[in-house]
Motif scaffolding. Structure first.
Motif, PDB file in Angstrom:
ATOM      1  N   MET A   4       5.519  -3.009  -8.007  1.00 54.51           N
ATOM      2  CA  MET A   4       5.675  -3.755  -9.238  1.00 54.51           C
ATOM      3  C   MET A   4       7.056  -4.395  -9.274  1.00 54.51           C
ATOM      4  SD  MET A   4       6.344  -0.961 -12.227  1.00 54.51           S
ATOM      5  CE  MET A   4       6.593  -2.328 -13.338  1.00 54.51           C
ATOM      6  N   ALA A   5       7.247  -5.291 -10.240  1.00 53.80           N
ATOM      7  CA  ALA A   5       8.500  -6.035 -10.286  1.00 53.80           C
ATOM      8  C   ALA A   5       8.889  -6.309 -11.729  1.00 53.80           C
ATOM      9  CB  ALA A   5       8.367  -7.349  -9.521  1.00 53.80           C
ATOM     10  N   CYS A   6      10.174  -6.467 -11.958  1.00 53.80           N
ATOM     11  CA  CYS A   6      10.699  -6.811 -13.278  1.00 53.80           C
ATOM     12  C   CYS A   6      11.607  -8.027 -13.168  1.00 53.80           C
ATOM     13  CB  CYS A   6      11.497  -5.658 -13.880  1.00 53.80           C
ATOM     14  SG  CYS A   6      10.532  -4.160 -14.226  1.00 53.80           S
ATOM     15  N   ILE A   7      11.349  -9.023 -13.997  1.00 56.10           N
ATOM     16  CA  ILE A   7      12.275 -10.144 -14.170  1.00 56.10           C
ATOM     17  C   ILE A   7      13.133  -9.794 -15.375  1.00 56.10           C
ATOM     18  CG2 ILE A   7      12.507 -12.606 -14.624  1.00 56.10           C
ATOM     19  CD1 ILE A   7       9.827 -13.027 -13.253  1.00 56.10           C
ATOM     20  N   ALA A  39      18.613  -1.383 -16.290  1.00 52.81           N
ATOM     21  CA  ALA A  39      18.025  -1.361 -14.950  1.00 52.81           C
ATOM     22  C   ALA A  39      18.001   0.056 -14.380  1.00 52.81           C
ATOM     23  CB  ALA A  39      18.808  -2.291 -14.028  1.00 52.81           C
ATOM     24  N   LEU A  40      19.074   0.789 -14.578  1.00 52.18           N
ATOM     25  CA  LEU A  40      19.121   2.168 -14.073  1.00 52.18           C
ATOM     26  C   LEU A  40      18.080   3.036 -14.770  1.00 52.18           C
ATOM     27  CD1 LEU A  40      22.998   2.541 -13.890  1.00 52.18           C
ATOM     28  CD2 LEU A  40      21.430   2.329 -11.941  1.00 52.18           C
ATOM     29  N   ASP A  41      17.875   2.818 -16.081  1.00 55.83           N
ATOM     30  CA  ASP A  41      16.846   3.565 -16.811  1.00 55.83           C
ATOM     31  C   ASP A  41      15.454   3.263 -16.262  1.00 55.83           C
ATOM     32  OD1 ASP A  41      18.701   4.770 -18.457  1.00 55.83           O
ATOM     33  OD2 ASP A  41      18.376   3.390 -20.147  1.00 55.83           O
ATOM     34  N   VAL A  42      15.185   1.998 -15.994  1.00 60.10           N
ATOM     35  CA  VAL A  42      13.864   1.606 -15.496  1.00 60.10           C
ATOM     36  C   VAL A  42      13.633   2.168 -14.100  1.00 60.10           C
ATOM     37  CG1 VAL A  42      12.502  -0.380 -14.714  1.00 60.10           C
ATOM     38  CG2 VAL A  42      13.604  -0.417 -16.963  1.00 60.10           C
ATOM     39  N   ILE A  43      14.658   2.169 -13.265  1.00 56.55           N
ATOM     40  CA  ILE A  43      14.516   2.757 -11.924  1.00 56.55           C
ATOM     41  C   ILE A  43      14.103   4.224 -12.032  1.00 56.55           C
ATOM     42  CG2 ILE A  43      15.786   3.456  -9.855  1.00 56.55           C
ATOM     43  CD1 ILE A  43      17.496   0.873 -10.296  1.00 56.55           C
ATOM     44  N   ASP A  44      14.781   4.963 -12.898  1.00 58.22           N
ATOM     45  CA  ASP A  44      14.449   6.385 -13.053  1.00 58.22           C
ATOM     46  C   ASP A  44      13.051   6.563 -13.634  1.00 58.22           C
ATOM     47  OD1 ASP A  44      16.785   7.404 -11.974  1.00 58.22           O
ATOM     48  OD2 ASP A  44      17.816   7.516 -13.906  1.00 58.22           O
ATOM     49  N   ALA A  45      12.683   5.726 -14.613  1.00 52.79           N
ATOM     50  CA  ALA A  45      11.357   5.837 -15.218  1.00 52.79           C
ATOM     51  C   ALA A  45      10.266   5.535 -14.199  1.00 52.79           C
ATOM     52  CB  ALA A  45      11.245   4.901 -16.418  1.00 52.79           C
ATOM     53  N   GLY A  71       5.900   7.827 -10.374  1.00 48.02           N
ATOM     54  CA  GLY A  71       5.320   7.682  -9.056  1.00 48.02           C
ATOM     55  C   GLY A  71       5.186   6.267  -8.542  1.00 48.02           C
ATOM     56  N   VAL A  72       5.895   5.311  -9.137  1.00 47.18           N
ATOM     57  CA  VAL A  72       5.888   3.953  -8.593  1.00 47.18           C
ATOM     58  C   VAL A  72       6.526   3.987  -7.211  1.00 47.18           C
ATOM     59  CG1 VAL A  72       6.805   1.614  -8.866  1.00 47.18           C
ATOM     60  CG2 VAL A  72       5.911   2.846 -10.853  1.00 47.18           C
ATOM     61  N   ARG A  73       5.860   3.401  -6.234  1.00 48.41           N
ATOM     62  CA  ARG A  73       6.338   3.467  -4.854  1.00 48.41           C
ATOM     63  C   ARG A  73       7.164   2.245  -4.453  1.00 48.41           C
ATOM     64  NH1 ARG A  73       6.697   8.173  -2.970  1.00 48.41           N
ATOM     65  NH2 ARG A  73       6.538   7.358  -0.855  1.00 48.41           N
ATOM     66  N   TRP A  74       6.909   1.099  -5.082  1.00 50.43           N
ATOM     67  CA  TRP A  74       7.619  -0.135  -4.753  1.00 50.43           C
ATOM     68  C   TRP A  74       8.063  -0.793  -6.053  1.00 50.43           C
ATOM     69  CZ3 TRP A  74       8.245  -1.903   0.361  1.00 50.43           C
ATOM     70  CH2 TRP A  74       7.518  -1.203   1.324  1.00 50.43           C
ATOM     71  N   GLY A  89       1.812   9.215  -9.882  1.00 49.97           N
ATOM     72  CA  GLY A  89       1.738   9.320  -8.441  1.00 49.97           C
ATOM     73  C   GLY A  89       1.087   8.131  -7.773  1.00 49.97           C
ATOM     74  N   VAL A  90       0.724   7.121  -8.561  1.00 47.19           N
ATOM     75  CA  VAL A  90       0.051   5.959  -7.987  1.00 47.19           C
ATOM     76  C   VAL A  90       1.005   5.173  -7.103  1.00 47.19           C
ATOM     77  CG1 VAL A  90       0.598   4.328  -9.819  1.00 47.19           C
ATOM     78  CG2 VAL A  90      -1.510   4.053  -8.538  1.00 47.19           C
ATOM     79  N   ASN A  91       0.465   4.545  -6.093  1.00 52.61           N
ATOM     80  CA  ASN A  91       1.264   3.701  -5.197  1.00 52.61           C
ATOM     81  C   ASN A  91       1.278   2.284  -5.743  1.00 52.61           C
ATOM     82  OD1 ASN A  91       2.659   2.646  -3.065  1.00 52.61           O
ATOM     83  ND2 ASN A  91       0.960   2.747  -1.628  1.00 52.61           N
ATOM     84  N   LEU A  92       1.884   2.090  -6.893  1.00 54.16           N
ATOM     85  CA  LEU A  92       1.915   0.780  -7.548  1.00 54.16           C
ATOM     86  C   LEU A  92       2.933  -0.113  -6.848  1.00 54.16           C
ATOM     87  CD1 LEU A  92       0.819  -0.786 -10.055  1.00 54.16           C
ATOM     88  CD2 LEU A  92       2.881  -0.032 -11.244  1.00 54.16           C
ATOM     89  N   ALA A  93       2.515  -1.303  -6.486  1.00 57.99           N
ATOM     90  CA  ALA A  93       3.403  -2.225  -5.788  1.00 57.99           C
ATOM     91  C   ALA A  93       3.851  -3.339  -6.714  1.00 57.99           C
ATOM     92  CB  ALA A  93       2.706  -2.826  -4.576  1.00 57.99           C
TER      93      ALA A  93
END
Length: 237
Positions: free
Chosen positions: A1-4, A30-36, A41-44, A233-237
């Motif tokens: 997944m991605a964030c603008i 940004a640091l909060d979103v990375i940890d969340a 289980g976001v993989r990408w 745990g999903v492999n969300l891209a």
């Protein structure tokens, strides 16, 4: 997944603060979103930090952003590594990026290269059209005949070619534009446009976006499929 990550400057303006205060607040978000993302289980995860068009902003703002990114890389490198996050930068080969920052980026990428907990990509100096041009140039240099070029082969010549197609793009602040972001990889992405400005976008709004995504049906141009359920745990891209 991605964030603008859109809305830092407007966040500061609404509070009568200098623009740089918005960028600092955006760094914390940004640091909060990375940890969340890691916790569910976001993989990408790709964060659009600085576009190829952002070089046209005032010089003092660009210089501040370069310093902010460098301080973030230096301050959080060991913590990201300890969390098992692999860090990569898309576009950071631009020669306009200060040499010291390029060295710190290379050091972070090298430090976290073998991590497999989550791949975090910072799109920094990135432009989707530029990526497509690079892929075309790479194919030409390789001497590959035009009739041999397939979508799979073209994708293999993009920067960071192992990056999977993006499932979900979140663009904050309510704006609804692609902004030259990962044009190839977002071809069939779902998009969500939350109203929060990026500095206000923390864990709870992020999880709300994942919940909204989980209820969508992804068609990919064909018959409706099942909802895009996103369990932990999903492999969300």
């Amino acid at each position: 997944m991605a964030c603008i990550m859109d809305g830092n400057r407007r966040w500061a303006a609404r509070r009568s603060l200098p623009e740089n205060a918005g960028h600092r607040a955006g760094q914390a978000a940004a640091l909060d979103v990375i940890d969340a993302a890691r916790s569910v289980g976001v993989r990408w995860l790709t964060l659009f930090a600085f576009s190829s068009e952002n070089w046209h902003r005032p010089g003092d703002e660009v210089a501040f952003l370069m310093r902010l990114v460098q301080s973030t890389v230096r301050r959080h490198a060991l913590a990201l590594h300890a969390k098992g996050i692999r860090c990569r930068f898309l576009g950071a080969s631009d020669p306009r990026i200060p040499a010291g920052l390029r060295r710190d980026i290379a050091a972070l990428e090298n430090l976290t290269r073998e991590n497999r907990g989550m791949t975090l990509t910072a799109a920094f100096g990135h432009g989707g059209r530029g990526d497509l041009v690079q892929a075309a140039q790479s194919l030409i240099r390789a001497g590959i005949p035009a009739e041999s070029v397939t979508e799979e082969l073209f994708a293999a010549h993009l920067p960071l070619p192992d990056t999977p197609d993006v499932d979900l793009v979140i663009r904050t602040s309510g704006e609804q534009r692609i902004s030259n972001f990962m044009l190839w990889q977002v071809a069939y992405a779902e998009w969500i446009f939350p109203p929060e400005l990026w500095p206000d976008f923390g864990t709870e709004p992020f999880l709300q976006c994942l919940d909204a995504f989980s209820r969508r049906q992804r068609r990919f141009g064909a018959r409706p499929r099942t909802a895009a359920h996103v369990p932990t745990g999903v492999n969300l891209a």
